[in-house]
Design an enzyme around this catalytic site. Structure first.
Site, short mmCIF file in Angstrom:
data_model
loop_
_atom_site.label_atom_id
_atom_site.label_comp_id
_atom_site.label_asym_id
_atom_site.label_seq_id
_atom_site.Cartn_x
_atom_site.Cartn_y
_atom_site.Cartn_z
N LYS A 132 -8.81 6.58 -17.81
CA LYS A 132 -9.06 6.12 -16.75
C LYS A 132 -10.56 6.08 -16.03
O LYS A 132 -11.00 7.31 -16.42
CB LYS A 132 -8.74 6.74 -15.51
CG LYS A 132 -8.84 5.72 -13.75
CD LYS A 132 -7.93 6.53 -12.99
CE LYS A 132 -8.40 7.65 -11.74
NZ LYS A 132 -9.69 7.36 -11.33
N LYS A 190 -9.51 -0.45 -8.03
CA LYS A 190 -9.17 -0.68 -5.86
C LYS A 190 -9.71 -2.31 -5.44
O LYS A 190 -9.85 -2.29 -4.43
CB LYS A 190 -9.91 0.54 -5.62
CG LYS A 190 -9.10 1.38 -6.46
CD LYS A 190 -9.42 2.80 -5.09
CE LYS A 190 -8.14 4.27 -6.01
NZ LYS A 190 -9.98 3.95 -6.54
N ASP A 238 -9.98 -7.90 -2.32
CA ASP A 238 -9.99 -8.66 -1.37
C ASP A 238 -9.45 -10.36 -1.76
O ASP A 238 -8.52 -10.47 -1.93
CB ASP A 238 -11.78 -9.40 -2.09
CG ASP A 238 -12.89 -9.33 -1.21
OD1 ASP A 238 -12.62 -11.03 -0.50
OD2 ASP A 238 -13.97 -9.52 -1.09
N THR A 281 -12.35 -13.91 -4.93
CA THR A 281 -13.41 -12.91 -5.57
C THR A 281 -12.71 -12.25 -6.42
O THR A 281 -12.87 -11.98 -7.65
CB THR A 281 -13.23 -12.19 -4.46
OG1 THR A 281 -14.15 -13.33 -3.14
CG2 THR A 281 -14.84 -11.60 -4.60
N SER A 330 -3.93 10.41 -1.90
CA SER A 330 -4.56 11.58 -1.81
C SER A 330 -5.23 12.94 -1.02
O SER A 330 -4.42 13.46 -0.67
CB SER A 330 -4.79 12.54 -3.48
OG SER A 330 -6.14 12.42 -4.16
N TYR A 360 -5.71 19.14 -4.04
CA TYR A 360 -4.68 18.88 -5.27
C TYR A 360 -3.38 19.83 -6.01
O TYR A 360 -3.41 20.65 -4.90
CB TYR A 360 -5.57 20.28 -6.34
CG TYR A 360 -6.78 19.42 -7.34
CD1 TYR A 360 -6.61 18.00 -7.52
CD2 TYR A 360 -7.87 19.84 -7.04
CE1 TYR A 360 -7.87 17.66 -8.04
CE2 TYR A 360 -9.04 19.21 -7.25
CZ TYR A 360 -9.29 18.22 -8.42
OH TYR A 360 -10.31 17.46 -8.26
N ARG A 371 -11.60 16.25 -12.82
CA ARG A 371 -12.12 16.73 -13.10
C ARG A 371 -11.86 18.48 -14.18
O ARG A 371 -12.04 19.32 -14.31
CB ARG A 371 -13.11 17.42 -12.09
CG ARG A 371 -14.19 16.19 -11.71
CD ARG A 371 -14.57 16.81 -10.53
NE ARG A 371 -13.85 16.18 -9.41
CZ ARG A 371 -13.68 15.97 -7.87
NH1 ARG A 371 -14.65 16.69 -7.72
NH2 ARG A 371 -12.61 15.50 -7.04
N1 5IU Z 1 -8.22 8.96 -7.04
C1 5IU Z 1 -7.08 10.04 -6.84
N2 5IU Z 1 -6.89 10.10 -5.32
C2 5IU Z 1 -6.36 9.07 -4.99
C3 5IU Z 1 -6.48 7.99 -5.40
C4 5IU Z 1 -6.92 8.24 -7.38
O1 5IU Z 1 -7.61 11.06 -6.42
O2 5IU Z 1 -5.07 8.60 -3.80
I1 5IU Z 1 -5.52 6.27 -4.89
C5 5IU Z 1 -8.97 8.93 -8.05
C6 5IU Z 1 -10.10 9.55 -7.87
C7 5IU Z 1 -10.45 10.10 -9.44
C8 5IU Z 1 -9.12 10.61 -9.98
O3 5IU Z 1 -11.17 9.49 -10.04
O4 5IU Z 1 -8.28 9.59 -8.90
C9 5IU Z 1 -8.88 12.47 -9.29
O5 5IU Z 1 -10.27 12.74 -9.97
P1 5IU Z 1 -10.05 14.59 -10.04
O6 5IU Z 1 -8.67 14.96 -10.67
O7 5IU Z 1 -11.53 14.98 -10.70
O8 5IU Z 1 -10.40 14.71 -8.67
#
Ligand code: 5IU
Length: 496
Positions: A298, A331, A334, A338, A387, A447, A466
């Protein structure tokens, strides 16, 4: 060139003699172009760095004869008939049959539409042994299909002689189907000989080895619970049947989700890594490290300072090499027009994109219009839940999003969600906010562990950022998350 041709069928040569024959056979196959290196699109849609085209052997009769002789040395029994898998192995089996005075049966690809409608030609007795001859095996599927047909007609099939094994799991699959395999040449042998002869570079060897390793097909789900198998394989079967009948698969099926399911089963992973890095070089280096562990990578292309078309080319190469999907987490939200223009910016390299349902069905129509532009099209992941603490998504918005997704499975792959929002097994749930050792970050992220994401929240795939990208050894950490996520998935689906 091929002065000494062994056609007795006896094991008469010493091992070094056999070795040197095998080496010269490999060199000859490469010389005539039956073995090629580069970028080749396989039937499965994958891009392979190596291609074997043994169909051209018919234009090189001496070589064809040599191949038949070497294969014949591997046939130890004399109480059998031979059957070459159509079409490439047919002339090879014919030569073997003539030289060893063994009868042959010929399997038709299509039943005749007139007369006897036989699928297999020739004469045999009930229970007679039949040795199958095949040119190249990847999964072993064609051999198994042939064996099943021959068995139905009263032949006993326990053995298969193969010219070249791509070493992607066929031997395992065939053994499980009750067929022992004898192969003349393996991909590793081809690489060893051609590297030794200076015909290919060590980077080619590396690319092929990595492709072979990452595209194993044995026991699709051998350790996978029957539930996942049923869920995914029903879908894969429907897809294949539609393809066979040349029906349009556009109306109710989505190629991207089928591809995703296939990758998950093959690599036994439900890990999606969120690579939120801002330098293209850092992204490529990280993806190289984690590629073999992931089903999806992603990205947020718009956070990258030096994103160029070359970045897209390199990412696509890595996706082909390791077999994963690329996901642009844009995400889109629009109006249709667009969104169509926005999606055009990444539909050449991404197979997945996040979309907010709030503009209504027009947003999906815009992506649907682009579906044909990429090799596998662009699939939508609808954001059903988030989240982050204090997010404004209400339960009725979630429900409306799910309804929209369930009605548009031809373009929607699934949902980004924190709970099992849909019971529709065709739709896949990806859950972000996953970490093995933290409860949240310094801002609003919350988390859960991989096990909780899968077992308590219903994730099919876990999205980890991360936790992996910030680790000292991201490759090792990716493997840790992969195992934790997949084991939980097996546990959950086994219980359902
Ligand atoms: N992400 C979230 N929560 C959500 C959505 C997308 O964390 O509800 I919708 C994305 C943001 C980031 C990744 O790109 O998922 C999570 O990264 P970390 O595991 O580093 O927090």
């Amino acid at each position: 060139m091929y002065g000494t041709i062994l056609l007795t069928g006896k094991m008469s040569s010493t091992s070094s003699n056999t070795d040197s024959k095998m080496n010269s056979l490999i060199l000859e196959l490469e010389r005539i172009g039956a073995v090629k290196f580069g970028e080749f699109t396989l039937k499965s849609g994958l891009t392979s760095p190596v291609y074997f085209d043994l169909r051209i052997l018919v234009s090189f009769p001496k070589l064809l004869e040599e191949v038949a002789a070497l294969l014949l040395e591997k046939v130890t029994r004399r109480d059998c008939v031979l059957c070459g898998v159509p079409y490439t192995a047919l002339p090879i089996a014919t030569l073997m049959s003539v030289k060893a005075d063994l009868g042959m049966v010929v399997r038709r690809k299509e039943a005749k539409s007139y007369g006897t409608k036989k699928m297999v030609e020739g004469v045999w007795t009930e229970g007679q042994n039949c040795v199958i001859v095949e040119d190249v095996v990847t999964t072993g599927g064609s051999v198994i299909e042939t064996a099943n047909l021959l068995r139905k007609l009263g032949l006993t099939v326990t053995e298969c002689i193969v010219l070249l094994d791509r070493e992607q799991g066929a031997v395992d699959n065939l053994t499980k189907a009750g067929i022992s395999v004898i192969t003349l040449i393996s991909v590793s042998k081809v690489l060893e000989v051609l590297l030794g002869a200076g015909r290919i570079s060590s980077s080619t060897v590396e690319a092929v080895n990595s492709f072979v390793l990452n595209n194993q097909t044995q026991g699709l789900g051998a350790d996978t619970s029957s539930v996942i198998k049923t869920r995914f394989e029903t879908r894969l079967d429907t897809m294949k049947n539609a393809e066979k009948k040349q029906e349009s698969t556009e109306s109710d099926l989505n190629l991207v989700s089928t591809r995703l399911m296939e990758i998950m089963l093959r690599k036994r992973t439900n890990l999606c890594v969120a690579v939120d890095l801002t330098s293209a070089q850092d992204i490529l280096e990280l993806v190289e490290k984690i590629g073999s562990s992931v089903a999806v990578v992603k990205l947020h292309a718009d956070i990258v300072n030096d994103w160029t078309e070359q970045t897209e080319v390199e990412l696509k190469k890595l996706a082909d090499k390791f077999g994963f999907l690329l996901f642009e987490d844009r995400k889109l939200a629009d109006i249709g027009n667009t969104v169509r223009l926005q999606a055009l910016k990444f539909s050449s390299w991404a197979q997945l994109v996040t979309v907010h349902a709030l503009p209504g069905p027009g947003v999906l129509q815009a992506v649907r219009d682009l579906q044909k532009s990429g090799p596998a099209g662009l699939g939508v992941l609808l954001v059903a839940e988030m989240s982050s603490a204090g997010n404004l998504i209400s339960s009725s918005y979630t429900q409306e999003t799910v309804n929209l997704g369930e009605k548009n499975k031809n373009v929607v792959v699934g949902f980004i969600a924190q709970s099992r929002v849909s019971q529709d097994n065709d739709l896949i749930q990806l859950t972000p906010g996953v970490h093995l050792s933290q409860d949240g970050d310094e801002t609003d992220q919350r988390y859960v562990s991989p096990a909780d994401a899968v077992l308590k929240r219903g994730a099919d795939l876990i999205i980890v950022g991360r936790g992996i990208t910030g680790a000292e050894d991201p490759a090792e950490e990716a493997e840790r998350y992969k195992k934790a996520g997949w084991n939980a998935y097996l546990e959950r689906t086994g219980q359902v």
